[in-house]
Design a protein around this motif. Sequence first.
Motif, PDB file in Angstrom:
ATOM      1  N   LYS A 278      10.229   8.040   0.850  1.00  0.00           N
ATOM      2  CA  LYS A 278       8.882   7.457   0.727  1.00  0.00           C
ATOM      3  C   LYS A 278       7.849   8.485   0.247  1.00  0.00           C
ATOM      4  O   LYS A 278       7.027   8.192  -0.597  1.00  0.00           O
ATOM      5  CB  LYS A 278       8.451   6.843   2.068  1.00  0.00           C
ATOM      6  CG  LYS A 278       7.112   6.115   1.999  1.00  0.00           C
ATOM      7  CD  LYS A 278       6.840   5.321   3.259  1.00  0.00           C
ATOM      8  CE  LYS A 278       6.163   6.188   4.286  1.00  0.00           C
ATOM      9  NZ  LYS A 278       5.688   5.430   5.453  1.00  0.00           N
ATOM     10  N   LYS A 279       7.944   9.709   0.799  1.00  0.00           N
ATOM     11  CA  LYS A 279       6.984  10.756   0.424  1.00  0.00           C
ATOM     12  C   LYS A 279       7.112  11.088  -1.068  1.00  0.00           C
ATOM     13  O   LYS A 279       6.111  11.224  -1.777  1.00  0.00           O
ATOM     14  CB  LYS A 279       7.223  11.998   1.284  1.00  0.00           C
ATOM     15  CG  LYS A 279       6.192  13.075   1.083  1.00  0.00           C
ATOM     16  CD  LYS A 279       6.413  14.242   2.028  1.00  0.00           C
ATOM     17  CE  LYS A 279       5.363  15.300   1.760  1.00  0.00           C
ATOM     18  NZ  LYS A 279       5.957  16.641   1.749  1.00  0.00           N
TER      19      LYS A 279
ATOM     20  N   PRO B  70      13.027   2.841   3.192  1.00  0.00           N
ATOM     21  CA  PRO B  70      11.958   3.855   3.256  1.00  0.00           C
ATOM     22  C   PRO B  70      12.412   5.263   2.855  1.00  0.00           C
ATOM     23  O   PRO B  70      11.590   6.167   2.767  1.00  0.00           O
ATOM     24  CB  PRO B  70      11.510   3.815   4.717  1.00  0.00           C
ATOM     25  CG  PRO B  70      12.513   3.026   5.464  1.00  0.00           C
ATOM     26  CD  PRO B  70      13.407   2.333   4.490  1.00  0.00           C
TER      27      PRO B  70
ATOM     28  N   ASN C 242       0.855  -1.197   0.000  1.00  0.00           N
ATOM     29  CA  ASN C 242       0.000   0.000   0.000  1.00  0.00           C
ATOM     30  C   ASN C 242       0.890   1.246   0.000  1.00  0.00           C
ATOM     31  O   ASN C 242       2.113   1.143   0.096  1.00  0.00           O
ATOM     32  CB  ASN C 242      -0.961  -0.003   1.204  1.00  0.00           C
ATOM     33  CG  ASN C 242      -0.212  -0.074   2.523  1.00  0.00           C
ATOM     34  OD1 ASN C 242       0.645   0.752   2.815  1.00  0.00           O
ATOM     35  ND2 ASN C 242      -0.511  -1.102   3.319  1.00  0.00           N
ATOM     36  N   LYS C 243       0.262   2.426  -0.066  1.00  0.00           N
ATOM     37  CA  LYS C 243       1.032   3.677  -0.180  1.00  0.00           C
ATOM     38  C   LYS C 243       1.762   4.062   1.115  1.00  0.00           C
ATOM     39  O   LYS C 243       2.624   4.921   1.102  1.00  0.00           O
ATOM     40  CB  LYS C 243       0.135   4.823  -0.643  1.00  0.00           C
ATOM     41  CG  LYS C 243      -0.198   4.737  -2.116  1.00  0.00           C
ATOM     42  CD  LYS C 243      -1.016   5.916  -2.565  1.00  0.00           C
ATOM     43  CE  LYS C 243      -1.477   5.727  -3.994  1.00  0.00           C
ATOM     44  NZ  LYS C 243      -2.459   6.725  -4.396  1.00  0.00           N
ATOM     45  N   ASN C 244       1.412   3.425   2.232  1.00  0.00           N
ATOM     46  CA  ASN C 244       2.129   3.702   3.484  1.00  0.00           C
ATOM     47  C   ASN C 244       3.374   2.836   3.623  1.00  0.00           C
ATOM     48  O   ASN C 244       4.339   3.230   4.254  1.00  0.00           O
ATOM     49  CB  ASN C 244       1.208   3.490   4.692  1.00  0.00           C
ATOM     50  CG  ASN C 244       0.095   4.518   4.702  1.00  0.00           C
ATOM     51  OD1 ASN C 244       0.302   5.679   4.356  1.00  0.00           O
ATOM     52  ND2 ASN C 244      -1.101   4.088   5.074  1.00  0.00           N
ATOM     53  N   VAL C 245       3.307   1.623   3.060  1.00  0.00           N
ATOM     54  CA  VAL C 245       4.442   0.693   3.099  1.00  0.00           C
ATOM     55  C   VAL C 245       4.708   0.279   1.651  1.00  0.00           C
ATOM     56  O   VAL C 245       4.145  -0.689   1.163  1.00  0.00           O
ATOM     57  CB  VAL C 245       4.120  -0.560   3.953  1.00  0.00           C
ATOM     58  CG1 VAL C 245       5.332  -1.459   4.047  1.00  0.00           C
ATOM     59  CG2 VAL C 245       3.616  -0.171   5.328  1.00  0.00           C
TER      60      VAL C 245
ATOM     61  N   ARG D  83       5.654   8.267  -3.103  1.00  0.00           N
ATOM     62  CA  ARG D  83       4.183   8.332  -3.049  1.00  0.00           C
ATOM     63  C   ARG D  83       3.672   9.424  -3.998  1.00  0.00           C
ATOM     64  O   ARG D  83       2.708   9.214  -4.739  1.00  0.00           O
ATOM     65  CB  ARG D  83       3.721   8.600  -1.615  1.00  0.00           C
ATOM     66  CG  ARG D  83       2.232   8.382  -1.434  1.00  0.00           C
ATOM     67  CD  ARG D  83       1.735   8.644  -0.019  1.00  0.00           C
ATOM     68  NE  ARG D  83       2.463   7.888   0.978  1.00  0.00           N
ATOM     69  CZ  ARG D  83       3.047   8.446   2.050  1.00  0.00           C
ATOM     70  NH1 ARG D  83       3.006   9.746   2.255  1.00  0.00           N
ATOM     71  NH2 ARG D  83       3.677   7.694   2.919  1.00  0.00           N
TER      72      ARG D  83
END
Length: 191
Positions: free
Chosen positions: A145-146, A142, A91-94, A149
């Motif tokens: 990550k932003k 990570p 998912n977009k968080n992980v 995304r």
Amino acid sequence: MKANQSETIRSFLAIELDQELVPKILDVQKEFKKTNSNIKYVPSQNMHFTLKFFGNIDLDMVEDISAAVLNVIRNYSSFDLNIKKCGCFPNKNVIKVLWLGLDEGSPIKDLQKDLDKEFKKLGFKKEKNFISHLTIGRVKSPKGKKEIRNAIERLEDVEIGQMTVSKICLKKSTLTPQGPIYEDIKVFELN
């Protein structure tokens, strides 16, 4: 005296990517490269749509798998895939895997489901929540990550193009420090 042990190979069944679509996919990868994140990109010659990952199988299973594939594909003619949309797993968080998807109405889901029924008879587990996708990169940390995304959101509606599927391939995967090397074991032509 020891019994003869059968050789095993790491294998999967796949639809190869039409190489004419590679430049557009490399453009998508370039967008992710701008994020300066730790992403390992899939080389274009390794891009494919996995129909079934078998893992390590005995070489003598190849004939059983081939018979199962032939039993299913006699009901399938060549078909088109429309590659579009960018997303990630899980998912977009992980974010672990970056992928390109397909049009909703693609016959690939039915093909995969029919193949899976045959492979279950051979002792393979059924796929849960199969999502047809083309992996373009794996996120290794990570970091950024932003930015990743944001790139996914920018590319969400990307249109890569259409390709015709006229064959599926049973492939051998050899893992090396430089990445996997794929070789065709068998190629199955659709009607």
